[in-house]
Design a protein around this motif. Sequence first.
Motif, PDB file in Angstrom:
ATOM      1  N   TYR A   1       0.691   8.838  -6.269  1.00  0.00           N
ATOM      2  CA  TYR A   1       1.129   7.792  -7.191  1.00  0.00           C
ATOM      3  C   TYR A   1       1.690   8.401  -8.470  1.00  0.00           C
ATOM      4  O   TYR A   1       2.743   7.995  -8.960  1.00  0.00           O
ATOM      5  CB  TYR A   1      -0.028   6.856  -7.554  1.00  0.00           C
ATOM      6  CG  TYR A   1      -0.376   5.850  -6.496  1.00  0.00           C
ATOM      7  CD1 TYR A   1       0.502   4.821  -6.167  1.00  0.00           C
ATOM      8  CD2 TYR A   1      -1.601   5.903  -5.839  1.00  0.00           C
ATOM      9  CE1 TYR A   1       0.178   3.876  -5.212  1.00  0.00           C
ATOM     10  CE2 TYR A   1      -1.938   4.967  -4.878  1.00  0.00           C
ATOM     11  CZ  TYR A   1      -1.050   3.951  -4.566  1.00  0.00           C
ATOM     12  OH  TYR A   1      -1.373   3.022  -3.622  1.00  0.00           O
ATOM     13  N   LYS A   2       0.999   9.365  -9.033  1.00  0.00           N
ATOM     14  CA  LYS A   2       1.421  10.003 -10.283  1.00  0.00           C
ATOM     15  C   LYS A   2       2.853  10.526 -10.174  1.00  0.00           C
ATOM     16  O   LYS A   2       3.699  10.254 -11.034  1.00  0.00           O
ATOM     17  CB  LYS A   2       0.464  11.139 -10.634  1.00  0.00           C
ATOM     18  CG  LYS A   2       0.876  11.944 -11.847  1.00  0.00           C
ATOM     19  CD  LYS A   2      -0.065  13.106 -12.080  1.00  0.00           C
ATOM     20  CE  LYS A   2       0.438  14.018 -13.176  1.00  0.00           C
ATOM     21  NZ  LYS A   2      -0.445  15.156 -13.400  1.00  0.00           N
TER      22      LYS A   2
ATOM     23  N   GLU B   1      -4.377  10.316  -3.054  1.00  0.00           N
ATOM     24  CA  GLU B   1      -3.404   9.263  -3.336  1.00  0.00           C
ATOM     25  C   GLU B   1      -3.091   9.196  -4.831  1.00  0.00           C
ATOM     26  O   GLU B   1      -1.963   8.928  -5.219  1.00  0.00           O
ATOM     27  CB  GLU B   1      -3.891   7.902  -2.832  1.00  0.00           C
ATOM     28  CG  GLU B   1      -3.720   7.727  -1.351  1.00  0.00           C
ATOM     29  CD  GLU B   1      -3.900   6.298  -0.880  1.00  0.00           C
ATOM     30  OE1 GLU B   1      -4.282   5.414  -1.688  1.00  0.00           O
ATOM     31  OE2 GLU B   1      -3.660   6.067   0.315  1.00  0.00           O
ATOM     32  N   LYS B   2      -4.077   9.455  -5.656  1.00  0.00           N
ATOM     33  CA  LYS B   2      -3.881   9.417  -7.109  1.00  0.00           C
ATOM     34  C   LYS B   2      -2.726  10.345  -7.529  1.00  0.00           C
ATOM     35  O   LYS B   2      -1.905   9.979  -8.371  1.00  0.00           O
ATOM     36  CB  LYS B   2      -5.179   9.833  -7.796  1.00  0.00           C
ATOM     37  CG  LYS B   2      -5.120   9.857  -9.297  1.00  0.00           C
ATOM     38  CD  LYS B   2      -6.470  10.277  -9.872  1.00  0.00           C
ATOM     39  CE  LYS B   2      -6.409  10.420 -11.360  1.00  0.00           C
ATOM     40  NZ  LYS B   2      -7.696  10.820 -11.940  1.00  0.00           N
TER      41      LYS B   2
ATOM     42  N   PHE C   1       5.563   7.736  -9.448  1.00  0.00           N
ATOM     43  CA  PHE C   1       5.867   6.910 -10.604  1.00  0.00           C
ATOM     44  C   PHE C   1       6.642   7.674 -11.671  1.00  0.00           C
ATOM     45  O   PHE C   1       7.291   7.065 -12.528  1.00  0.00           O
ATOM     46  CB  PHE C   1       4.596   6.290 -11.175  1.00  0.00           C
ATOM     47  CG  PHE C   1       3.957   5.268 -10.261  1.00  0.00           C
ATOM     48  CD1 PHE C   1       4.643   4.721  -9.177  1.00  0.00           C
ATOM     49  CD2 PHE C   1       2.659   4.863 -10.468  1.00  0.00           C
ATOM     50  CE1 PHE C   1       4.059   3.784  -8.336  1.00  0.00           C
ATOM     51  CE2 PHE C   1       2.059   3.924  -9.633  1.00  0.00           C
ATOM     52  CZ  PHE C   1       2.767   3.375  -8.570  1.00  0.00           C
TER      53      PHE C   1
ATOM     54  N   THR D   1       0.846  -1.189   0.000  1.00  0.00           N
ATOM     55  CA  THR D   1       0.000   0.000   0.000  1.00  0.00           C
ATOM     56  C   THR D   1       0.883   1.241   0.000  1.00  0.00           C
ATOM     57  O   THR D   1       2.085   1.166   0.256  1.00  0.00           O
ATOM     58  CB  THR D   1      -0.910   0.038   1.239  1.00  0.00           C
ATOM     59  OG1 THR D   1      -0.090   0.217   2.407  1.00  0.00           O
ATOM     60  CG2 THR D   1      -1.753  -1.228   1.367  1.00  0.00           C
ATOM     61  N   LEU D   2       0.271   2.373  -0.239  1.00  0.00           N
ATOM     62  CA  LEU D   2       1.022   3.624  -0.209  1.00  0.00           C
ATOM     63  C   LEU D   2       1.566   3.892   1.194  1.00  0.00           C
ATOM     64  O   LEU D   2       2.706   4.340   1.345  1.00  0.00           O
ATOM     65  CB  LEU D   2       0.137   4.780  -0.700  1.00  0.00           C
ATOM     66  CG  LEU D   2       0.841   6.065  -1.089  1.00  0.00           C
ATOM     67  CD1 LEU D   2       1.926   5.824  -2.133  1.00  0.00           C
ATOM     68  CD2 LEU D   2      -0.171   7.077  -1.602  1.00  0.00           C
TER      69      LEU D   2
ATOM     70  N   ILE E   1       9.592   2.092  -5.057  1.00  0.00           N
ATOM     71  CA  ILE E   1       8.635   2.596  -6.053  1.00  0.00           C
ATOM     72  C   ILE E   1       8.308   1.480  -7.043  1.00  0.00           C
ATOM     73  O   ILE E   1       7.140   1.292  -7.404  1.00  0.00           O
ATOM     74  CB  ILE E   1       9.182   3.844  -6.784  1.00  0.00           C
ATOM     75  CG1 ILE E   1       9.152   5.058  -5.852  1.00  0.00           C
ATOM     76  CG2 ILE E   1       8.376   4.120  -8.057  1.00  0.00           C
ATOM     77  CD1 ILE E   1       9.842   6.297  -6.408  1.00  0.00           C
TER      78      ILE E   1
ATOM     79  N   VAL F   1       0.340  -2.024  -7.584  1.00  0.00           N
ATOM     80  CA  VAL F   1      -0.784  -1.287  -8.159  1.00  0.00           C
ATOM     81  C   VAL F   1      -1.229  -1.925  -9.460  1.00  0.00           C
ATOM     82  O   VAL F   1      -2.434  -2.000  -9.752  1.00  0.00           O
ATOM     83  CB  VAL F   1      -0.394   0.198  -8.378  1.00  0.00           C
ATOM     84  CG1 VAL F   1      -1.424   0.927  -9.209  1.00  0.00           C
ATOM     85  CG2 VAL F   1      -0.193   0.886  -7.041  1.00  0.00           C
TER      86      VAL F   1
ATOM     87  N   LEU G   1       5.976  -0.864  -5.376  1.00  0.00           N
ATOM     88  CA  LEU G   1       4.660  -0.222  -5.270  1.00  0.00           C
ATOM     89  C   LEU G   1       3.946  -0.274  -6.612  1.00  0.00           C
ATOM     90  O   LEU G   1       2.755  -0.606  -6.678  1.00  0.00           O
ATOM     91  CB  LEU G   1       4.827   1.227  -4.799  1.00  0.00           C
ATOM     92  CG  LEU G   1       3.571   2.055  -4.637  1.00  0.00           C
ATOM     93  CD1 LEU G   1       2.660   1.463  -3.560  1.00  0.00           C
ATOM     94  CD2 LEU G   1       3.925   3.504  -4.310  1.00  0.00           C
ATOM     95  N   LYS G   2       4.661   0.030  -7.662  1.00  0.00           N
ATOM     96  CA  LYS G   2       4.072   0.028  -8.998  1.00  0.00           C
ATOM     97  C   LYS G   2       3.586  -1.379  -9.367  1.00  0.00           C
ATOM     98  O   LYS G   2       2.504  -1.542  -9.923  1.00  0.00           O
ATOM     99  CB  LYS G   2       5.085   0.537 -10.022  1.00  0.00           C
ATOM    100  CG  LYS G   2       4.494   0.838 -11.363  1.00  0.00           C
ATOM    101  CD  LYS G   2       5.508   1.557 -12.247  1.00  0.00           C
ATOM    102  CE  LYS G   2       4.850   1.967 -13.534  1.00  0.00           C
ATOM    103  NZ  LYS G   2       5.756   2.712 -14.390  1.00  0.00           N
TER     104      LYS G   2
END
Length: 121
Positions: free
Chosen positions: A28-29, A24-25, A32, A2-3, A112, A119, A115-116
């Motif tokens: 993430y942007k 959160e969006k 990434f 998770t974040l 990262i 997702v 995480l990616k």
Amino acid sequence: MTLKEFYTSVGGSYDDVMNRLRMEKLVYKFLFKFPAATDYSDLVNAVNNAEWPDAFRFSHNLKGVGLNLSLDKMAQAASVLCEEIRNGPPSVDVAPMMRDITAEYDHVISQINLLKESVEA
């Protein structure tokens, strides 16, 4: 992952980044996009070539991105070098500072990527 788990793993602050970016969006942007930035590789080249004004700029950029994304440990590592060369060539060996920056940067990048993967799964 998770974040929140990401931020725990990199020594950052989920609460701070959420207060700053609100969604959160967006976090993430920007996270990434971070691996594609060249500030770290540019910093390594500048330090290796003793180009101190450039090294200052790139270390300052890493510190700023780290602070904006609440990547606190990476920002702190970059800050140490940034302050050492703020006014010109360093008065001490910067190799230990670069090792710290590299360790934090590499860890952030690896997390990262994890995480990616989480997702995208």
